[in-house]
Write an enzyme that holds these catalytic residues in place. Structure first.
Site, short mmCIF file in Angstrom:
data_model
loop_
_atom_site.label_atom_id
_atom_site.label_comp_id
_atom_site.label_asym_id
_atom_site.label_seq_id
_atom_site.Cartn_x
_atom_site.Cartn_y
_atom_site.Cartn_z
N ARG A 142 0.16 1.43 39.23
CA ARG A 142 0.16 0.55 38.06
C ARG A 142 0.58 1.37 36.83
NH1 ARG A 142 -3.32 -1.47 34.06
NH2 ARG A 142 -4.69 0.29 34.50
N ARG A 176 -13.52 8.74 39.56
CA ARG A 176 -12.86 8.54 38.28
C ARG A 176 -13.85 7.93 37.30
NH1 ARG A 176 -7.64 4.43 38.07
NH2 ARG A 176 -6.72 5.44 36.28
N HIS A 198 -13.05 4.36 52.50
CA HIS A 198 -13.84 4.03 51.31
C HIS A 198 -15.32 3.90 51.68
CE1 HIS A 198 -10.38 3.46 48.80
NE2 HIS A 198 -10.00 2.32 49.32
N GLY A 230 -7.97 6.88 42.68
CA GLY A 230 -7.00 7.96 42.93
C GLY A 230 -6.77 8.24 44.41
N THR A 267 -4.65 6.90 46.52
CA THR A 267 -3.22 6.98 46.84
C THR A 267 -2.68 8.37 46.47
OG1 THR A 267 -3.12 4.64 46.28
CG2 THR A 267 -1.02 5.77 46.46
P1 A3P Z 1 -4.24 2.52 37.38
O1 A3P Z 1 -4.51 1.15 37.88
O2 A3P Z 1 -5.19 2.96 36.32
O3 A3P Z 1 -2.83 2.76 37.01
P2 A3P Z 1 -6.30 3.96 44.40
O4 A3P Z 1 -5.19 4.76 44.93
O5 A3P Z 1 -7.65 4.55 44.68
O6 A3P Z 1 -6.18 2.54 44.76
O7 A3P Z 1 -6.20 4.07 42.81
C1 A3P Z 1 -5.14 3.45 42.15
C2 A3P Z 1 -4.99 4.11 40.80
O8 A3P Z 1 -4.35 5.39 40.96
C3 A3P Z 1 -4.06 3.28 39.93
O9 A3P Z 1 -4.51 3.52 38.60
C4 A3P Z 1 -2.72 3.93 40.21
O10 A3P Z 1 -1.76 3.67 39.23
C5 A3P Z 1 -3.13 5.39 40.24
N1 A3P Z 1 -2.17 6.24 40.96
C6 A3P Z 1 -1.51 5.96 42.11
N2 A3P Z 1 -0.73 6.99 42.45
C7 A3P Z 1 -0.87 7.93 41.48
C8 A3P Z 1 -0.29 9.21 41.26
N3 A3P Z 1 0.60 9.73 42.09
N4 A3P Z 1 -0.67 9.89 40.17
C9 A3P Z 1 -1.58 9.38 39.30
N5 A3P Z 1 -2.16 8.16 39.45
C10 A3P Z 1 -1.81 7.46 40.53
#
Ligand code: A3P
Length: 309
Positions: free
Chosen positions: A274, A141, A119, A61, A63
């Site tokens: 995703r 998560r 990270h 989460g 992003t």
């Molecule tokens: P999924 O792959 O389960 O869809 P990070 O940002 O730490 O790389 O995490 C990526 C995960 O956060 C992905 O999960 C992505 O789709 C989800 N994500 C990115 N932006 C988001 C948002 N605005 N709200 C909810 N989930 C989000």
């Protein structure tokens, strides 16, 4: 730098057809480039008390947290129709310590934005982070969704089909601690223990809680990072506007996040968006895999007060 890297243990991710080699530095695993960035940060970065660190294991989460924190701290300058989040990938709006340490250091003290993402595990943060007493927000998560998200991210980044990147391999490696910046449980426990010691400086957020109740968690986040919403702002819907601006549905459908690439980068922006759902693991895990991860997490986290199923 090369001297340090040569002494590190290496692991090649077999489920990715040997395309990624990770190194173990200070008890965590990641790629060479990110370890170099982490070492440079430890050597050169000096935290300020006003900094706000946005910390996370990958794919939990980051992003989303970066988007929310950016929208909160810049809300007097931009609203939901003028925010840079509409035209830029958030990773270009909020810097990432391990990749951009030189830029961050060069822009101090006038960058105007207190946010820095990383990270790095808690114990590997530059020493000045704890010494400066700056604030830290940590997002995590449930482990099974983090595995699925990381699996698709890395597989797609390498343009491998699912047949060429067996999901069982990703689960196996996660259990052995070979996840990016892993072991996953150590990453979370490092920040968790620190948050118990310094609760007023470290806020723990869970992706699933943000999904369930974004508005209350956005208010908590704003208050914690020193940008609380006024009653008037709440009345005119500023909290809801930030929640909508940063929602998965909104951000993932923006042209920049569907088709863009960050400057100088090779990864496509869409890889950061995703499904954005809680529970996609149910579409990937066998009963046996689920039991294995749940048992492992129970063992690693027992007695800590954290639940990660
Ligand atoms: P999924 O792959 O389960 O869809 P990070 O940002 O730490 O790389 O995490 C990526 C995960 O956060 C992905 O999960 C992505 O789709 C989800 N994500 C990115 N932006 C988001 C948002 N605005 N709200 C909810 N989930 C989000």
């Amino acid at each position: 730098m090369e001297d340090i890297l040569q002494t590190l243990h290496q692991h090649t991710c077999s489920w990715l057809k040997g395309n990624i080699t990770m190194y173990k530095y200070q008890n965590f695993w990641t790629t060479k480039h990110l370890i170099e960035g982490g070492i440079l940060a430890q050597q050169n970065f000096k935290a300020e008390p006003s900094d706000v660190f946005l910390c996370s294991p990958p794919k939990t989460g980051t992003t989303w947290l970066k988007s929310l924190a950016f929208a909160i701290v810049t809300r007097e300058k931009f609203d939901e129709s003028t925010s840079p989040l509409l035209t830029k990938l958030v990773h270009e709006c909020v810097p990432f310590l391990e990749r951009q340490v030189a830029e961050i250091v060069a822009q101090r003290p006038n960058s105007g934005l207190p946010l820095i993402a990383t990270h790095l595990p808690y114990s590997s943060l530059p020493e000045s982070v704890a010494a400066s007493n700056c604030k830290i927000v940590y997002i995590y998560r449930n482990a099974k969704d983090a595995i699925v998200s990381d699996y698709h991210f890395r597989r797609e980044a390498l343009k491998l089909d699912m047949e060429d990147a067996p999901f069982e391999g990703a689960v196996e490696e996660f259990c052995e601690g070979f996840s990016s910046y892993g072991p996953y449980w150590d990453h979370i426990l490092g920040y968790w223990k620190a948050s118990l010691e310094r609760p007023e400086r470290i806020l723990f957020l869970k992706y699933e809680d943000l999904k369930r109740d974004p508005a209350s968690n956005v208010k908590r986040l704003a208050e914690f990072i020193g940008h609380p919403f006024s009653d008037d702002e709440e009345k005119v819907g500023v909290v809801d506007n930030i929640v909508s601006l940063c929602s998965f549905e909104n951000l993932s459908n923006l042209e920049v996040n569907k088709t863009g690439k960050p400057k100088g980068g090779t990864l496509e922006n869409r890889l950061y968006y995703r499904k954005g759902k809680d529970g996609d693991w149910k579409n990937h895990f066998t009963d046996e895999m689920k039991e294995r991860i749940d048992k492992l997490m129970d063992e690693k986290l027992s007695g800590t007060g954290l639940v990660l199923k």
